[in-house]
Each structure stands twice: as C-alpha cells, then as structure tokens.
Write a protein that holds these residues in place. Structure first.
Motif, PDB file in Angstrom:
ATOM      1  N   PRO A 185       0.828  -1.215   0.000  1.00 43.16           N
ATOM      2  CA  PRO A 185       0.000   0.000   0.000  1.00 43.16           C
ATOM      3  C   PRO A 185       0.861   1.263   0.000  1.00 43.16           C
ATOM      4  O   PRO A 185       1.992   1.258   0.504  1.00 43.16           O
ATOM      5  CB  PRO A 185      -0.808  -0.110   1.294  1.00 43.16           C
ATOM      6  N   ARG A 207       1.340   4.331   6.516  1.00 44.72           N
ATOM      7  CA  ARG A 207       0.519   3.794   5.434  1.00 44.72           C
ATOM      8  C   ARG A 207      -0.715   4.664   5.271  1.00 44.72           C
ATOM      9  O   ARG A 207      -1.230   5.229   6.226  1.00 44.72           O
ATOM     10  CB  ARG A 207       0.106   2.361   5.751  1.00 44.72           C
ATOM     11  N   ASP A 223      -3.771   3.837   4.707  1.00 45.78           N
ATOM     12  CA  ASP A 223      -4.958   3.389   5.432  1.00 45.78           C
ATOM     13  C   ASP A 223      -4.852   3.651   6.927  1.00 45.78           C
ATOM     14  O   ASP A 223      -5.862   3.616   7.631  1.00 45.78           O
ATOM     15  CB  ASP A 223      -5.256   1.919   5.157  1.00 45.78           C
ATOM     16  N   ASP A 224      -3.661   3.941   7.444  1.00 45.09           N
ATOM     17  CA  ASP A 224      -3.522   4.351   8.844  1.00 45.09           C
ATOM     18  C   ASP A 224      -3.838   5.835   9.028  1.00 45.09           C
ATOM     19  O   ASP A 224      -4.392   6.240  10.045  1.00 45.09           O
ATOM     20  CB  ASP A 224      -2.101   4.103   9.353  1.00 45.09           C
ATOM     21  N   THR A 253      -5.734   7.828   6.958  1.00 44.00           N
ATOM     22  CA  THR A 253      -7.043   8.252   6.464  1.00 44.00           C
ATOM     23  C   THR A 253      -8.068   8.499   7.570  1.00 44.00           C
ATOM     24  O   THR A 253      -8.725   9.551   7.554  1.00 44.00           O
ATOM     25  CB  THR A 253      -7.572   7.238   5.436  1.00 44.00           C
ATOM     26  N   TYR A 287      -7.485   0.834  14.890  1.00 43.27           N
ATOM     27  CA  TYR A 287      -7.453   0.275  13.545  1.00 43.27           C
ATOM     28  C   TYR A 287      -6.130  -0.436  13.278  1.00 43.27           C
ATOM     29  O   TYR A 287      -6.098  -1.466  12.610  1.00 43.27           O
ATOM     30  CB  TYR A 287      -7.690   1.356  12.487  1.00 43.27           C
ATOM     31  N   ARG A 326      -5.904  -4.204  12.091  1.00 50.10           N
ATOM     32  CA  ARG A 326      -5.252  -4.568  10.838  1.00 50.10           C
ATOM     33  C   ARG A 326      -4.149  -5.599  11.037  1.00 50.10           C
ATOM     34  O   ARG A 326      -3.978  -6.514  10.235  1.00 50.10           O
ATOM     35  CB  ARG A 326      -4.676  -3.317  10.166  1.00 50.10           C
TER      36      ARG A 326
END
Length: 93
Positions: free
Chosen positions: A13, A20, A22-23, A25, A54, A58
């Motif tokens: 990613p 990252r 997604d961390d 966001t 999260y 994950r």
C-alpha cells in the motif's frame, strides 16, 4: 526508537511520509470533521484513538481484510463485469 516498515514490493500500500495511507485516512477524516464543527482538539484525540485501534485490528487480520469488508457491505463497488453483486448472498442453479 520503533522500527518503520518500508514497502518492499510493488503491490504494497502507498505511504504518506512514514505511515501507510490506510492508517492516516481515519485521522485526517476526523480532523476535517473536527475543523468543520469547531471541535478540533476533541476530534484529534478521537482520531488518534481510532488510528491505534485500527492498527491493532489490521495487524491481527489478513492483508486486504478491510477492503473485503467494504466490498461485502456494498461500500466499495467493483467496476469489473466478472465481479458479482455484493448484495446477492445466495446463488441458485
């Protein structure tokens, strides 16, 4: 000092500086909400807690687990013709 995971493969990613995408966001979304409703400090705290939770979620699941969950809920439609509709739960012959 904690170690930082750097991408080693092409399909890893994307990163935003050291984190990252997604961390980062959830934190950025909550920050924008906090700015819009004039409660920035409260939403920064909620964002940091959300990022921590999260990250734990994950790390305990397989790669792509969150994307599969979004597809299953119908929040991430796939434009491919071969991808079935996520709302069809049973296929009859």
């Amino acid at each position: 000092m904690a170690t930082v995971e750097m991408p080693r493969h092409v399909d890893d990613p994307p990163n935003l500086m050291l984190w990252r995408i997604d961390d980062v966001t959830p934190f950025l979304i909550l920050l924008v909400i906090g700015i819009l409703i004039n409660q920035t400090m409260i939403f920064i705290g909620i964002g940091l807690i959300t990022v921590r939770l999260y990250g734990r979620f994950r790390e305990s699941r397989a790669d792509g687990y969150a994307l599969h969950g979004l597809y299953w809920l119908g929040l991430m439609p796939m434009p491919h013709r071969s991808t079935p509709n996520p709302f069809i739960r049973r296929y009859l012959p």
